[in-house]
Write a protein that holds these residues in place. Structure first.
Motif, PDB file in Angstrom:
ATOM      1  N   ALA A 145      12.966  47.355  -9.202  1.00 38.25           N
ATOM      2  CA  ALA A 145      12.087  47.339  -8.030  1.00 38.25           C
ATOM      3  C   ALA A 145      12.424  46.161  -7.127  1.00 38.25           C
ATOM      4  O   ALA A 145      12.622  45.035  -7.594  1.00 38.25           O
ATOM      5  CB  ALA A 145      10.625  47.251  -8.481  1.00 38.25           C
ATOM      6  N   LEU A 162       9.312  49.625  -4.656  1.00 44.84           N
ATOM      7  CA  LEU A 162       8.923  50.286  -5.897  1.00 44.84           C
ATOM      8  C   LEU A 162      10.176  50.700  -6.662  1.00 44.84           C
ATOM      9  O   LEU A 162      11.176  51.114  -6.075  1.00 44.84           O
ATOM     10  CB  LEU A 162       8.063  51.517  -5.600  1.00 44.84           C
ATOM     11  CG  LEU A 162       6.797  51.274  -4.765  1.00 44.84           C
ATOM     12  CD1 LEU A 162       6.067  52.587  -4.522  1.00 44.84           C
ATOM     13  CD2 LEU A 162       5.886  50.271  -5.449  1.00 44.84           C
ATOM     14  N   GLY A 163      10.105  50.596  -7.968  1.00 44.70           N
ATOM     15  CA  GLY A 163      11.245  50.955  -8.800  1.00 44.70           C
ATOM     16  C   GLY A 163      10.955  50.593 -10.246  1.00 44.70           C
ATOM     17  O   GLY A 163       9.796  50.515 -10.658  1.00 44.70           O
TER      18      GLY A 163
END
Length: 306
Positions: free
Chosen positions: A241, A262-263
């Motif tokens: 992320a 996001l990740g």
């Protein structure tokens, strides 16, 4: 449907037949797919055994002789374990190669953390001059492999995954693709997360950009999207992320903007589980993404037409 990795050996085997500059360097993993190619081209299909530092060093040596090496193993063994050789043998010597990984961030949970590489793209980001392709479908993987091999003597990383979108898109190896248009923010979906992002943003007034090439980052494409949708930007990447948040900030450095990365999280998940369980645990399932994206876009939004 076949996987991206299923396409890899047949595509590169054909390139071996067609282009005398192409060579393949393996470290045992993936060798079965090249048995016939090895028989036809014994001098250009090289297996170094389970020696990942030698894998990169051999590729650099071949490049110095004028060949275009295609190098393959799991991402953790291709980028992380031999990183010094990637940095010096390829980078410092200014030699090119095509690194093609498998297993992505957590494609094989049963392999444990040694076979997971959510930090691979971020690690390559510490080096200069790398092109990074992240296909989201086997058709795209095939296209990007051709782009990578044809890219002169450049340093290229192609990140293959068993995770895939339902359909391939027309891509050019450079630009983002606009999949959906809106006016309350921009969501950049990288590679195999596109289908999930589309499900998560259904009904939200956002533009969705699809990225299969993240380095160089398509700053101009992002700028065009934010002109219409405003400068709230959410990145959804299938690796660590926040890996590309700096690229977003650089692209929008002259205007007020907000970015949410996001990740895959930094916390190590110490149970094997399934791909789906890892996806959910990192908040990359559709329900989690919808909550996080919906809660971000529009809050303190910088309006379009700034």
């Amino acid at each position: 449907m076949d996987t991206m990795r299923d396409r890899f050996a047949p595509v590169v085997s054909r390139l071996l037949d067609e282009d005398p500059r192409v060579a393949v360097v393996l470290a045992e993993i993936g060798r079965d797919g090249f048995r016939e190619a090895e028989r036809r081209h014994p001098d250009r299909v090289i297996n170094v055994g389970i020696r990942e530092q030698l894998l990169i060093g051999t590729a650099a040596g071949l490049a110095l002789t004028g060949l275009r090496p295609v190098v393959h193993t799991f991402a953790s063994f291709l980028v992380e374990r031999p990183f010094e050789q990637v940095k010096l043998d390829l980078g410092h010597q200014d030699t090119g190669a095509v690194l093609v990984s498998a297993a992505a961030s957590f494609d094989w949970p049963a392999g444990g953390f040694t076979h997971m590489a959510p930090g691979d793209v971020a690690l390559l980001d510490t080096l200069d001059g790398w092109t990074v392709h992240v296909p989201g479908h086997p058709d795209e993987a095939e296209t990007l492999l051709h782009h990578a091999v044809a890219a002169g003597d450049d340093k290229v990383y192609v990140r293959l995954s068993v995770q895939s979108n339902r359909q391939g898109r027309v891509i050019d190896g450079r630009h983002f693709v606009t999949v959906r248009e809106g006016r309350s923010g921009v969501v950049v979906a990288v590679g195999p997360v596109l289908d999930t992002v589309l499900a998560a943003t259904e009904g939200l007034d956002v533009t969705v950009l699809y990225a299969t090439t993240v380095r160089p980052f398509d700053a101009a494409g992002l700028r065009r999207a934010t002109d219409a949708a405003g400068t709230d930007v959410v990145l959804v990447e299938p690796y660590l992320a926040g890996t590309s948040t700096a690229a977003v900030s650089e692209a929008l450095s002259d205007v007020p903007h907000r970015v949410l990365g996001l990740g895959v999280g930094r916390r190590e998940l110490r149970r094997y589980g399934t791909i789906e369980e890892h996806t959910a645990a990192h908040g990359l399932d559709a329900a989690s993404l919808r909550a996080r994206i919906g809660g971000f876009v529009g809050a303190g939004r910088v309006p379009a037409g700034r």
